[in-house]
Each structure stands twice: as C-alpha cells, then as structure tokens.
Motif scaffolding. Sequence first.
Motif, PDB file in Angstrom:
ATOM      1  N   ASP A  52     -89.385  -0.862 193.464  1.00  0.00           N
ATOM      2  CA  ASP A  52     -88.073  -0.346 193.048  1.00  0.00           C
ATOM      3  C   ASP A  52     -88.224   1.151 192.784  1.00  0.00           C
ATOM      4  OD1 ASP A  52     -85.608   0.204 192.046  1.00  0.00           O
ATOM      5  OD2 ASP A  52     -85.769  -1.053 190.267  1.00  0.00           O
ATOM      6  N   ALA A  53     -87.857   1.970 193.778  1.00  0.00           N
ATOM      7  CA  ALA A  53     -88.080   3.413 193.694  1.00  0.00           C
ATOM      8  C   ALA A  53     -87.093   4.110 192.770  1.00  0.00           C
ATOM      9  CB  ALA A  53     -88.007   4.030 195.087  1.00  0.00           C
ATOM     10  N   VAL A  54     -85.952   3.480 192.489  1.00  0.00           N
ATOM     11  CA  VAL A  54     -84.944   4.119 191.643  1.00  0.00           C
ATOM     12  C   VAL A  54     -85.495   4.380 190.244  1.00  0.00           C
ATOM     13  CG1 VAL A  54     -82.664   3.852 190.605  1.00  0.00           C
ATOM     14  CG2 VAL A  54     -83.073   3.074 192.947  1.00  0.00           C
ATOM     15  N   ALA A  55     -86.282   3.425 189.730  1.00  0.00           N
ATOM     16  CA  ALA A  55     -86.755   3.522 188.351  1.00  0.00           C
ATOM     17  C   ALA A  55     -87.857   4.558 188.161  1.00  0.00           C
ATOM     18  CB  ALA A  55     -87.250   2.159 187.878  1.00  0.00           C
ATOM     19  N   CYS A  56     -88.680   4.806 189.188  1.00  0.00           N
ATOM     20  CA  CYS A  56     -89.881   5.615 188.959  1.00  0.00           C
ATOM     21  C   CYS A  56     -89.958   6.900 189.776  1.00  0.00           C
ATOM     22  CB  CYS A  56     -91.136   4.778 189.188  1.00  0.00           C
ATOM     23  SG  CYS A  56     -91.206   3.949 190.778  1.00  0.00           S
ATOM     24  N   PHE A  57     -89.288   6.987 190.914  1.00  0.00           N
ATOM     25  CA  PHE A  57     -89.354   8.215 191.713  1.00  0.00           C
ATOM     26  C   PHE A  57     -88.157   9.094 191.364  1.00  0.00           C
ATOM     27  CE2 PHE A  57     -92.122   5.467 194.100  1.00  0.00           C
ATOM     28  CZ  PHE A  57     -93.131   6.321 194.530  1.00  0.00           C
ATOM     29  N   THR A  58     -88.306   9.877 190.297  1.00  0.00           N
ATOM     30  CA  THR A  58     -87.199  10.700 189.796  1.00  0.00           C
ATOM     31  C   THR A  58     -87.341  12.173 190.166  1.00  0.00           C
ATOM     32  OG1 THR A  58     -88.366  11.031 187.688  1.00  0.00           O
ATOM     33  CG2 THR A  58     -86.847   9.152 187.836  1.00  0.00           C
TER      34      THR A  58
ATOM     35  N   VAL B 185     -93.012  -1.185 201.042  1.00  0.00           N
ATOM     36  CA  VAL B 185     -91.585  -0.892 201.195  1.00  0.00           C
ATOM     37  C   VAL B 185     -91.076  -0.221 199.926  1.00  0.00           C
ATOM     38  CG1 VAL B 185     -89.309  -1.851 201.708  1.00  0.00           C
ATOM     39  CG2 VAL B 185     -91.369  -2.947 202.632  1.00  0.00           C
ATOM     40  N   MET B 186     -90.312   0.864 200.085  1.00  0.00           N
ATOM     41  CA  MET B 186     -89.665   1.550 198.972  1.00  0.00           C
ATOM     42  C   MET B 186     -88.177   1.232 198.996  1.00  0.00           C
ATOM     43  SD  MET B 186     -91.866   3.306 197.202  1.00  0.00           S
ATOM     44  CE  MET B 186     -93.568   3.866 197.370  1.00  0.00           C
ATOM     45  N   ALA B 187     -87.655   0.714 197.870  1.00  0.00           N
ATOM     46  CA  ALA B 187     -86.241   0.342 197.788  1.00  0.00           C
ATOM     47  C   ALA B 187     -85.493   1.335 196.911  1.00  0.00           C
ATOM     48  CB  ALA B 187     -86.105  -1.068 197.224  1.00  0.00           C
ATOM     49  N   GLY B 188     -84.542   2.065 197.502  1.00  0.00           N
ATOM     50  CA  GLY B 188     -83.780   3.055 196.754  1.00  0.00           C
ATOM     51  C   GLY B 188     -84.251   4.467 197.022  1.00  0.00           C
ATOM     52  N   ARG B 189     -83.371   5.440 196.752  1.00  0.00           N
ATOM     53  CA  ARG B 189     -83.658   6.865 196.952  1.00  0.00           C
ATOM     54  C   ARG B 189     -84.139   7.136 198.380  1.00  0.00           C
ATOM     55  NH1 ARG B 189     -83.158   9.258 192.059  1.00  0.00           N
ATOM     56  NH2 ARG B 189     -83.579   8.005 190.203  1.00  0.00           N
TER      57      ARG B 189
ATOM     58  N   LEU C  38     -88.658   2.445 204.287  1.00  0.00           N
ATOM     59  CA  LEU C  38     -87.695   2.908 203.301  1.00  0.00           C
ATOM     60  C   LEU C  38     -86.386   2.143 203.460  1.00  0.00           C
ATOM     61  CD1 LEU C  38     -88.254   6.775 203.544  1.00  0.00           C
ATOM     62  CD2 LEU C  38     -89.373   5.141 202.033  1.00  0.00           C
ATOM     63  N   CYS C  39     -85.834   1.673 202.337  1.00  0.00           N
ATOM     64  CA  CYS C  39     -84.584   0.919 202.345  1.00  0.00           C
ATOM     65  C   CYS C  39     -83.641   1.472 201.276  1.00  0.00           C
ATOM     66  CB  CYS C  39     -84.839  -0.564 202.080  1.00  0.00           C
ATOM     67  SG  CYS C  39     -85.811  -1.369 203.361  1.00  0.00           S
TER      68      CYS C  39
ATOM     69  N   TYR D   6     -82.061  -5.366 197.897  1.00  0.00           N
ATOM     70  CA  TYR D   6     -81.553  -6.454 198.729  1.00  0.00           C
ATOM     71  C   TYR D   6     -81.833  -6.193 200.209  1.00  0.00           C
ATOM     72  CZ  TYR D   6     -79.202  -8.220 194.580  1.00  0.00           C
ATOM     73  OH  TYR D   6     -78.944  -8.729 193.331  1.00  0.00           O
ATOM     74  N   GLN D   7     -81.615  -4.941 200.628  1.00  0.00           N
ATOM     75  CA  GLN D   7     -81.930  -4.596 202.010  1.00  0.00           C
ATOM     76  C   GLN D   7     -83.431  -4.664 202.266  1.00  0.00           C
ATOM     77  OE1 GLN D   7     -79.898  -4.031 204.558  1.00  0.00           O
ATOM     78  NE2 GLN D   7     -78.081  -4.407 203.299  1.00  0.00           N
ATOM     79  N   ALA D   8     -84.224  -4.286 201.250  1.00  0.00           N
ATOM     80  CA  ALA D   8     -85.678  -4.362 201.409  1.00  0.00           C
ATOM     81  C   ALA D   8     -86.136  -5.814 201.587  1.00  0.00           C
ATOM     82  CB  ALA D   8     -86.362  -3.739 200.191  1.00  0.00           C
ATOM     83  N   LEU D   9     -85.571  -6.726 200.793  1.00  0.00           N
ATOM     84  CA  LEU D   9     -85.931  -8.142 200.937  1.00  0.00           C
ATOM     85  C   LEU D   9     -85.501  -8.684 202.295  1.00  0.00           C
ATOM     86  CD1 LEU D   9     -85.059  -9.483 197.374  1.00  0.00           C
ATOM     87  CD2 LEU D   9     -87.329  -9.114 198.346  1.00  0.00           C
ATOM     88  N   ARG D  10     -84.347  -8.265 202.761  1.00  0.00           N
ATOM     89  CA  ARG D  10     -83.887  -8.716 204.076  1.00  0.00           C
ATOM     90  C   ARG D  10     -84.820  -8.228 205.175  1.00  0.00           C
ATOM     91  NH1 ARG D  10     -77.808  -7.588 206.444  1.00  0.00           N
ATOM     92  NH2 ARG D  10     -77.937  -8.996 208.227  1.00  0.00           N
ATOM     93  N   MET D  11     -85.258  -6.937 205.063  1.00  0.00           N
ATOM     94  CA  MET D  11     -86.139  -6.365 206.075  1.00  0.00           C
ATOM     95  C   MET D  11     -87.500  -7.057 206.091  1.00  0.00           C
ATOM     96  SD  MET D  11     -87.549  -2.452 206.349  1.00  0.00           S
ATOM     97  CE  MET D  11     -85.945  -1.770 206.710  1.00  0.00           C
TER      98      MET D  11
END
Length: 588
Positions: free
Chosen positions: A489-495, A520-524, A546-547, A551-556
Amino acid sequence: MRDFFSLARWMPGLAALLRYERSWLAPDLRAGLSVAAVALPVAIAYAELTGVGAVVGLYSCILPMMVYALFGTSRQLIVGPDAATCAVIAAVVTPLAAGDPTKHWQLVMTMTAMTGVWCLVASRFKLGVLADFLSRPILMGLLNGVAITIMVGQLSKIFGFTFSDKYLIERLAGSLGYLAQSHLPTLAMSFFTLLLLLVCRRLRPHWPATMLALAGAGLLVWAGTLGQFGIKTIGQVPSGIPDLQMPEFPPGLLRELVLPALNLAMVSFVSMMLTARSFAAKNGYEIDADQEFRALGLANLAAAVSQGFAISGADSRTAVNDANGGKSQLVSLIAAAIIALVTFTLTEPLQYIPTAALGVVLVMASLSLTDFRGLWALRHSDRSAFWLALTTFLSVLTMGVIPGITLAVLLGLFQFLRNVMRPTDQLLGTDDDGVVRTIGNNEQVKGVPGILVYRFNSPLTYFNAPYFKRRVLALLVQDPHSPRCLVIDAVACFTHQDISVMSMVGELHLELKRRGIHMVMAGRHGQLSHWFRQAGVRVGEDGILLCPDIYQALRMTRCYRSAEEELPLAERDPEQEEREVSLATTIA
C-alpha cells in the motif's frame, strides 16, 4: 475587501474587533473586570517568583495583553505571567545575576526578548505543528514537577526562613532544620491569608478570592503596623511608565540565554495552545497555530520593551473570562486598561502586601498545575505514556527545571523518532464481500492465497527504510502459503522522494525477483513512476508493477497465482474461491 483579508491575515484579533457586535459589550465588560481582579494579585506574586519587583509583574500584563488581543486568533485566551514560565526564568537568571538586582532584571528582559524572537522565527517557518510535539504525558510530568519545585521554593516565604541550599532534593533533605528556623509571626500571617482565601472560595466562589486575600493581609499589616514584628512586605512599588533600560551585563552572558529561551518558547507555546484549543473547541471556532506563534512572539517582545518578563497563556484567567461570558478580544483590552490604571496611579497600597501572603498565593496557584491523579491513571490506560510522564516528572525534581525541560523536549523528539522508525504495520486481506480490510481485526477477513498485501504506517525515509525491508522479508518467510506476489500500500508510506528509499526499493525488488516473487505498488501511480525512473528502478513488465489502488493491484496479480490454480481439486478452499468471485465482482 482585499485590504480586509490582508488585515485578517496579519491581525486577526483587530479584524474580529472590527466586526464587533453590540450585544457582546456587557459580557465583555463583566469578564474584563473579573480578569483584571484575578490578574493583578497573580502578576505581583509571579514577579516575586521571578525575582523582580512587584511592578514588573504589572508591566508584564498591560502591553502583552493588548498586543495579543490584536494579533491572536483566540477570542477567550488571556495571556500574562505564568507559574511555569516564571519558574524557568528564575532558574536560568538567578545564578547568572549573582545577587545583582539590576543585572537580574536586565537578564530577565533579555531572555524575554529572545523568547519572543524564537517564537517569531518558528512562526515564519510555520512550525505551529510543534504544538503537538510535546505530548500530553510529557507536559503532564513537566508541569507536576515544576509545581512541586515552586511550592517547595515558596515554603521559605511562608515559614519565614531562608534556604541555603540551591536544589530541591537538598532542600527536602534539610527540611527539619529549616522548619526549626520558622518565624512565628510570618507563619501566622501565612495561615491568616490561607484561611481568608479558602473561606472566600467556599462562601463566594465567584468573587476574586486571591485579590481579597492579599488585600486582607495588606490591610492587617497596615492597620496593626505588623512590620515591627519582622513580617516582610514587598515594599515601595514605583508608579508610572517604566524607563527604558539597555542591558549592562557582559555580552558573553547572552550565550547562556539562547537555549533556555528556546526551551521557554517551546514550553510556553505548547502550554498556551492546550488552553487556547480547549476553549476554542468549547466555543465552536478554530485556532491558527502559526498565527498563535507570531502573537506569542510579539507579546513577549512587548513584555520586554515594557520592562516585563516572559508571558504565556494563562489558563486560570482564561477560565475566568469564559465563565463570565467573554465573547471577544475586547476582554483583554479592558483588563489591560484596568491594570494600567492601577499601575500608574494606585500602587501605594501595594507596599503593605506581605511576602508570606504572596507565597501562599503561589502555592495555591501551583496546585492547579498538578494532576497526580491523571498521571497515575495513565498506568492503567497507557503504561508507556505513564513511564514517559513519570520520567519527566522525576527529572525536573532531581535535575532542576531547565534540565528537566530539555529532557522533556528530547523525550518528545525520541518519542516521535521511535514512532516513525518503528511504526505499526498490517497485513491486509478481504472479507466475504471482497472489501480489503486489516487481517486480525475481524475473523471474516482472510488473506488472499499467493498474495501478501502489506501496509507500513509511516512515511518511508532514510532512517526507517532498512526496517521496512527487514519486515517485508520476514513476513514473506513467515507466510505458510509461500506468496508469489507482494502488494504494498504505497499511499501510506511513499509520501516524498528520498534517494535512500528508492535505493532500498530497488534492492528489495531484486531480492524478491531472485525468489520468484512479483512486487506491486498500489497507489501514487504517477508519482512513483516518476520517482522510480529518476532513481533507475525498473517499472512495468520486467520491473515493479504499479497500480492505481489495492483493488486493481489484486486484480492484476491474480494472473501470477499459478501455484494456487494448479492445486488438486481436493486441496482447494471453497470459501476462498467464493471470496475471490466476490472480490472480482467488486474490483471489476
């Protein structure tokens, strides 16, 4: 209109007064009179604590209250002398002055000016977030320690002896010897003042008990000519506008004041913001922390120019203001005008106030700083907070006020670094409806076979990047399903962009690739694509995927779970298959 917005930005208090409502005038007048009645005796008592003349305490109220009324954003906050602030100043200045009263006063004014400058610098760099830096447990331990220090220090005035020891522990160790030197007339005066104070609070709680107690003690000294019995008074109090003084001490002493002034600015601001925010929340408006830093700095500079000492938010006077229905900053202007009238025309009766009575007032004021019940309650609700508060409390008692404050600031810094360097983290899964949730909070949430979904609850930076990498690799080893994909979950840590973090991610990707695990990186999506390419980290089919979201990351990543799909039919989990169908429906 543009001029009004500019005025509201720089002088929000004045902008609020320009929109004054007539219906506020009566409650503001009542509150202003009540605040002045409380502030007058307290200012004199705190001047005694600071080690300067009684009139200096009055100087410290007038101009600072006016300045804050124009530049502050709180409608209820009253600024003025504060017990903790005065204790800090006295602890710093007394050894430097070496018994010279003129030098003492000048050092107090210089430290006050430095405190104001530090506040303005903090406001310029928008450091209002420092209001949250000293956590409540740290401030609780600090104020309890300062209160005990003040109360023990005032015992010499209450009992009529003189301390020969400098530090609290030594004073407590020699308490029996000191008590044997008690001056009985002084002790009787202290008892009379305390009795008058308690009776007034009991029978007439809305009356200015402190002012009445000091007035009663002063009247008794004057009527009974008690000075002949050795009862000390504050002596002659000059009236009129103070003469501007220029410092006449060696410039080298300025170095001794820089860091203490910074500590004082920090503690004063945090304490003031706690009071301002609590009354703002009660009355339904917001406080601008950066503007409050500026207002506090300007108020301290005003105190220094008017020959006074450092000020802060006064919680007791603010409570009086709110209890009497004060609606605006006009309360501060009214109270300042009343105190100025007394200072410039009615100071002669003040000379009869006994120092023993001031000691009683300071002890009672310090009691309001203590909260031992709240400190002890932390032991059950949050043990780490309890030990933090207790450590701060004991450090103030054993090492002194200034080292204790320095340690409190360092503890706040260490607490922040610990939370950032070793934050909490979670593994994520899906529930029966295909919604991504934290694993462990709900029995219905289970991990997705073949995929490890990880959330790191802190911004990634150079000093926690190695820990992030170790945690990810450890969790992959511990997972019994041997995941083939790692979703972060990139939203929480890649700021923000950090070259050390990008380097760590590149190393982690290569390590996972050797193990046959897709990263896989999800977000940002846009930010990370730009940052990774700048750092030379591959993205896309042969690199990090990168997703836009989890949800898109899980689908991929479903296409990479060949290990699960090749399981014999008997080993498949029907519930998990049903969950996957639900997940696919949700993210489609």
